[in-house]
Motif scaffolding. Structure first.
Motif, PDB file in Angstrom:
ATOM      1  N   LYS A 185       0.825  -1.209   0.000  1.00 39.32           N
ATOM      2  CA  LYS A 185       0.000   0.000   0.000  1.00 39.32           C
ATOM      3  C   LYS A 185       0.860   1.261   0.000  1.00 39.32           C
ATOM      4  O   LYS A 185       0.401   2.319  -0.389  1.00 39.32           O
ATOM      5  N   ASN A 186       2.096   1.147   0.409  1.00 41.59           N
ATOM      6  CA  ASN A 186       3.056   2.246   0.364  1.00 41.59           C
ATOM      7  C   ASN A 186       4.214   1.772  -0.504  1.00 41.59           C
ATOM      8  O   ASN A 186       4.786   0.719  -0.239  1.00 41.59           O
ATOM      9  N   ASN A 210      -4.087   2.877  -4.229  1.00 40.38           N
ATOM     10  CA  ASN A 210      -3.422   2.523  -2.971  1.00 40.38           C
ATOM     11  C   ASN A 210      -2.642   1.213  -3.010  1.00 40.38           C
ATOM     12  O   ASN A 210      -2.336   0.664  -1.956  1.00 40.38           O
TER      13      ASN A 210
END
Length: 179
Positions: A119-120, A142
């Protein structure tokens, strides 16, 4: 040929690897090429060996990845892309479109040094977070995908992706990556 084992620093190893011209080249061949380039000049005097005068390993310009034919078949439907990265992204996108929790499941899968999706984008690379700047692409809202992968790594990742997609790699998903 007699071989001798030597210890080198990580920095020296990086210099050797940055001078690699192809993947079949040995470390010995790379070092020999650099040393031949440093033969004595016409007056018989050796060339200066300081890194500022003549770099033993000139910085190589970044090469592009192989382009070719990257074909796959998903549940009997055939697809084709011109690069390994595009094929990998397209397959992951196709699998995601079939199952709502696919990327959540894939986010739990990882290899020794990387996560398949995150997600990051910096979370993709456990030890080399700087790679995210050049090699992470947003695959869905995301969710980030690592694209700095070899053909073998892509194949291994697709096998893990098939587990999340609840399909069989090799029968439901077939890949033919040639160049």
């Amino acid at each position: 040929m007699q071989q001798t084992q030597i210890s080198i620093s990580l920095e020296t190893h990086k210099l050797i690897e940055s001078s690699r011209q192809n993947f079949s080249e040995t470390h010995d061949e790379i070092i020999q090429r650099a040393l031949i380039a440093r033969q004595p000049n016409q007056s018989g005097q050796p060339l200066t060996t300081t890194p500022k005068a003549i770099p033993a390993f000139p910085k190589q310009k970044k090469t592009s990845r192989f382009m070719g034919t990257f074909e796959w078949e998903l549940l009997g439907e055939q697809y084709k892309e011109r690069s390994l990265t595009n094929a990998y992204q397209a397959i992951i996108s196709q699998l995601d479109s079939r199952q709502s929790d696919f990327l959540d499941c894939l986010a739990t899968k990882e290899t020794r040094a990387r996560r398949l999706v995150a997600k990051n984008k910096t979370d993709l690379y456990k030890k080399s977070k700087h790679l995210a700047q050049d090699h992470a692409v947003e695959i869905a809202k995301n969710y980030w995908l690592d694209t700095n992968l070899s053909r073998a790594q892509v194949t291994k990742n697709l096998q893990l992706a098939c587990v999340c997609a609840k399909i069989e790699f090799g029968s439901d998903l077939k890949v033919r990556f040639t160049h």
